[in-house]
Write a protein that holds these residues in place. Sequence first.
Motif, PDB file in Angstrom:
ATOM      1  N   TRP A  42      66.113   1.477  27.301  1.00  0.00           N
ATOM      2  CA  TRP A  42      64.976   0.559  27.233  1.00  0.00           C
ATOM      3  C   TRP A  42      63.909   1.070  26.272  1.00  0.00           C
ATOM      4  O   TRP A  42      63.293   0.301  25.547  1.00  0.00           O
ATOM      5  N   ARG A  53      67.489  -4.930  22.496  1.00  0.00           N
ATOM      6  CA  ARG A  53      66.370  -5.096  23.430  1.00  0.00           C
ATOM      7  C   ARG A  53      65.335  -6.061  22.865  1.00  0.00           C
ATOM      8  O   ARG A  53      64.907  -6.986  23.546  1.00  0.00           O
ATOM      9  N   GLU A  54      64.960  -5.862  21.631  1.00  0.00           N
ATOM     10  CA  GLU A  54      63.945  -6.723  21.040  1.00  0.00           C
ATOM     11  C   GLU A  54      64.422  -8.165  20.915  1.00  0.00           C
ATOM     12  O   GLU A  54      63.658  -9.093  21.154  1.00  0.00           O
ATOM     13  N   ARG A  57      64.292  -9.663  24.402  1.00  0.00           N
ATOM     14  CA  ARG A  57      62.896  -9.875  24.812  1.00  0.00           C
ATOM     15  C   ARG A  57      62.309 -11.093  24.116  1.00  0.00           C
ATOM     16  O   ARG A  57      61.595 -11.886  24.732  1.00  0.00           O
ATOM     17  N   ARG A  58      62.613 -11.248  22.822  1.00  0.00           N
ATOM     18  CA  ARG A  58      62.132 -12.434  22.095  1.00  0.00           C
ATOM     19  C   ARG A  58      62.735 -13.713  22.653  1.00  0.00           C
ATOM     20  O   ARG A  58      62.121 -14.769  22.628  1.00  0.00           O
ATOM     21  N   GLN A  61      64.083 -12.997  27.978  1.00  0.00           N
ATOM     22  CA  GLN A  61      64.714 -12.381  29.148  1.00  0.00           C
ATOM     23  C   GLN A  61      63.768 -11.368  29.776  1.00  0.00           C
ATOM     24  O   GLN A  61      63.012 -10.694  29.086  1.00  0.00           O
ATOM     25  N   ASP A  62      63.845 -11.265  31.092  1.00  0.00           N
ATOM     26  CA  ASP A  62      62.968 -10.329  31.797  1.00  0.00           C
ATOM     27  C   ASP A  62      63.441  -8.891  31.572  1.00  0.00           C
ATOM     28  O   ASP A  62      64.610  -8.650  31.296  1.00  0.00           O
ATOM     29  N   PRO A  63      62.530  -7.918  31.698  1.00  0.00           N
ATOM     30  CA  PRO A  63      62.871  -6.515  31.422  1.00  0.00           C
ATOM     31  C   PRO A  63      64.035  -5.972  32.252  1.00  0.00           C
ATOM     32  O   PRO A  63      64.852  -5.204  31.738  1.00  0.00           O
ATOM     33  N   VAL A  66      67.330  -7.255  30.842  1.00  0.00           N
ATOM     34  CA  VAL A  66      67.597  -6.590  29.570  1.00  0.00           C
ATOM     35  C   VAL A  66      68.148  -5.193  29.813  1.00  0.00           C
ATOM     36  O   VAL A  66      69.129  -4.779  29.199  1.00  0.00           O
TER      37      VAL A  66
END
Length: 134
Positions: A42, A53-54, A57-58, A61-63, A66
């Motif tokens: 992460w 991850r980026e 996130r864009r 999706q929730d952390p 991810v």
Amino acid sequence: MNRRELTKFAVPEVRQQYIDKYGDPLEDVSPQDLMDLMENLWTSGRGTYATMREKMRRDGQDPWSVRLLLVETYFRTLYLRQANLDEETDKVKVQDVTNFIQYRIEELIKSHQEQEAEEARYSRDKFGIRSPRM
């Protein structure tokens, strides 16, 4: 993640069949190791996992989701390299292994949560209930 595909691994015989057939991709991974790996993936600053991850996130999706996808990708990629599998030609086997990896990840997360709950319970018992005095 298809819940139906993962519930079959709760049956000990089915789980053992998969371990006999594919091995256990997370055999040497402890619950704490998994949590540490999830956090490291992460927080990675660059490379494949940072890019993934980026992008996720864009996409909104929730952390937690991810983190799960990153660690699943990590173990699937590791297994595919070790077993010399190709994702295109060995689709059925790759899907089976992916489902088994997802199950094992969930199993380790549950184990970690149980350990945390036990530690919290021990702390409460050690210091007693904190209720306001009247």
